[in-house]
Design a protein around this motif. Sequence first.
Motif, short mmCIF file in Angstrom:
data_model
loop_
_atom_site.label_atom_id
_atom_site.label_comp_id
_atom_site.label_asym_id
_atom_site.label_seq_id
_atom_site.Cartn_x
_atom_site.Cartn_y
_atom_site.Cartn_z
N HIS A 246 0.84 -1.21 0.00
CA HIS A 246 0.00 0.00 0.00
C HIS A 246 0.88 1.26 0.00
O HIS A 246 0.53 2.27 -0.59
CB HIS A 246 -0.92 0.02 1.22
CG HIS A 246 -2.10 -0.90 1.12
ND1 HIS A 246 -3.12 -0.70 0.22
CD2 HIS A 246 -2.41 -2.02 1.80
CE1 HIS A 246 -4.04 -1.67 0.36
NE2 HIS A 246 -3.62 -2.48 1.31
N GLY A 247 2.00 1.18 0.70
CA GLY A 247 2.91 2.33 0.78
C GLY A 247 3.91 2.38 -0.38
O GLY A 247 4.78 3.26 -0.39
N ASN A 248 3.81 1.44 -1.30
CA ASN A 248 4.74 1.37 -2.45
C ASN A 248 6.19 1.39 -1.98
O ASN A 248 7.05 2.06 -2.55
CB ASN A 248 4.48 2.51 -3.45
CG ASN A 248 3.18 2.37 -4.22
OD1 ASN A 248 2.83 3.20 -5.04
ND2 ASN A 248 2.43 1.29 -3.99
N ASN A 249 6.45 0.62 -0.92
CA ASN A 249 7.76 0.62 -0.28
C ASN A 249 8.44 -0.73 -0.53
O ASN A 249 8.21 -1.70 0.19
CB ASN A 249 7.56 0.88 1.22
CG ASN A 249 8.87 0.89 2.01
OD1 ASN A 249 9.91 0.48 1.50
ND2 ASN A 249 8.80 1.34 3.24
N ALA A 250 9.28 -0.79 -1.57
CA ALA A 250 9.90 -2.07 -1.96
C ALA A 250 10.85 -2.57 -0.88
O ALA A 250 10.86 -3.75 -0.53
CB ALA A 250 10.64 -1.92 -3.29
N GLU A 251 11.64 -1.66 -0.32
CA GLU A 251 12.59 -2.07 0.71
C GLU A 251 11.86 -2.60 1.95
O GLU A 251 12.25 -3.61 2.53
CB GLU A 251 13.45 -0.86 1.09
CG GLU A 251 14.81 -1.22 1.62
CD GLU A 251 15.63 0.05 1.88
OE1 GLU A 251 16.11 0.18 3.01
OE2 GLU A 251 15.74 0.89 0.96
N GLY A 252 10.81 -1.90 2.31
CA GLY A 252 10.01 -2.35 3.46
C GLY A 252 9.37 -3.70 3.19
O GLY A 252 9.30 -4.56 4.06
N GLN A 253 8.91 -3.90 1.95
CA GLN A 253 8.30 -5.19 1.63
C GLN A 253 9.33 -6.31 1.65
O GLN A 253 9.05 -7.42 2.09
CB GLN A 253 7.58 -5.16 0.28
CG GLN A 253 6.86 -6.47 0.02
CD GLN A 253 5.86 -6.42 -1.10
OE1 GLN A 253 6.16 -6.72 -2.24
NE2 GLN A 253 4.64 -6.03 -0.78
N GLN A 254 10.55 -6.00 1.20
CA GLN A 254 11.61 -7.02 1.28
C GLN A 254 11.82 -7.46 2.72
O GLN A 254 11.98 -8.64 3.00
CB GLN A 254 12.92 -6.46 0.72
CG GLN A 254 12.94 -6.32 -0.79
CD GLN A 254 14.18 -5.61 -1.30
OE1 GLN A 254 15.02 -5.18 -0.52
NE2 GLN A 254 14.28 -5.47 -2.61
N GLN A 255 11.82 -6.52 3.64
CA GLN A 255 12.03 -6.87 5.04
C GLN A 255 10.90 -7.72 5.58
O GLN A 255 11.13 -8.73 6.26
CB GLN A 255 12.19 -5.59 5.88
CG GLN A 255 12.62 -5.86 7.30
CD GLN A 255 13.94 -6.63 7.38
OE1 GLN A 255 14.99 -6.12 7.02
NE2 GLN A 255 13.89 -7.88 7.83
N GLU A 256 9.66 -7.34 5.25
CA GLU A 256 8.52 -8.15 5.70
C GLU A 256 8.55 -9.53 5.06
O GLU A 256 8.18 -10.53 5.68
CB GLU A 256 7.19 -7.44 5.38
CG GLU A 256 7.00 -6.10 6.11
CD GLU A 256 6.99 -6.22 7.62
OE1 GLU A 256 6.56 -7.26 8.17
OE2 GLU A 256 7.43 -5.26 8.28
#
Length: 350
Positions: A246-256
Motif C-alpha cells: 500500500h505504501g509502495n515501499n519495496a525495501e520495506g516489503q523485502q524486510q517483511e
Amino acid sequence: MKRVITTLAVLLATALAAEAQEVKNIIYLIGDGMGLTSASMMQLENNYEPTIFDYADNVALQKTYSLDNRVTDSAASGTALASGHKTNNTMLGQLPDGTNTESLMELAAAKGKATGIVVTTYLQHATPGAFYAHVPARHEYATISEQLLASDIDIAIGGGMAFFEERYSNNEAARQAIAQSGFTLKESLDSEVCGERILALLADKEIENRRGYLAKATTEAINHLNSCENGFVLMVEGSLIDGMGHGNNAEGQQQEMRDFMEAIEVAVAYAREHADTLVVVTADHETGGLAIISGNADFTLSEQGVAYTWSTTGHSGVMVPIYLYGTGAELINGVMENADLGARLKALIE
Ligand SMILES: [Zn+2]
C-alpha cells in the motif's frame, strides 16, 4: 548467508524421504499482499541463490476475485482461503446472505485437532479473523474480539489488546474476560502443554519490534500444537507485506518478506521431520501492482539493474502463487479459485 543455504539444502535433501501418507497437520502460511513479484523480488535480492520458494515440492496458482469485486479485499479472500467459499468484500466468515461459513480451523477443532494462529498484526484483523469470526463487516472489532474468546483456537499469538480494552472498557476488564473465556493471557511464549489455551497479546495493534518475531512465534506455536496427539492446523500470516505494498515501499516489503520466509523455513523444517505435515504458502491477493522492470545497472547491488515500480496503492487483481511442501503437496495442482484451495484443504482433514 552460508548457513541459510546449508539449511535449505537439507530441506531439499530430505524432501524425497517423505512417503505418501495421510495429512495429519496443516501449516497454512498466508503472505497478506504477497504477489508473485514479491517472491521474484526476493529471488533477485538473493542473487538467484535458492530461496525457500525455490524448494517447493509443488506449485499452483489461485484467482483472488471476490463475489462483488474483481479486486478482492482481505476479508473476502481470507474467507475463501479459510472456508472454501467466496463472499463479498468486507464480509468475514459469512456468505452474502448472512449465512456463516465453516472455517478450516472450526472443522479441525470438530475433528479433535488443535488449532493455532500467528500474525504480525492484530488478531482481529481480516485474515486471522476469517478463521474464527463471522461478521458482515470486517471492522466490527468488538464483536470479532468476543468471537475470538468464544472460539476453539488453542493458541493465538499477535497484537490486538487495544480492541479487547475497547470492547471490555479497560485493561482490567479485558483481562478478566480473557481469563473467563478459558484462555491464559501471556506476554511471553513458553507453553508446550496441550490443552492449555494460550492468548499471547504482544502489542496493542501491530507487532512493533518484529524482526525475528514471526519465525520465533511460529516455532512456539508449533511446539505447543505438537504436544497434541490428533494433529493440528496452524495459520501463520505475514500480515504487513500488504502495508508495504500500500505504501509502495519495496525495501520495506523485502524486510517483511524476509521475516515471512523465515517463518516458512521453520514450517518446512518441521514438515521435513514429521512426514504427516503439509505446508501451504500462499497470499490473499497482491498489493501495489508491483512490477520489476529494467533499471539503471548498478552491479554493486544485488538487484543488478532493475527498478521496482508500483501501479497502485491499492490491491490488484492478478493471480497469486501457492507453494506446497511435504505430505499431500502433490494433491494441490493447477489453476484454481481461492475458494477451491480452502475447500481442498478442508477435504484433506474431513
Ligand atoms: Zn491491503
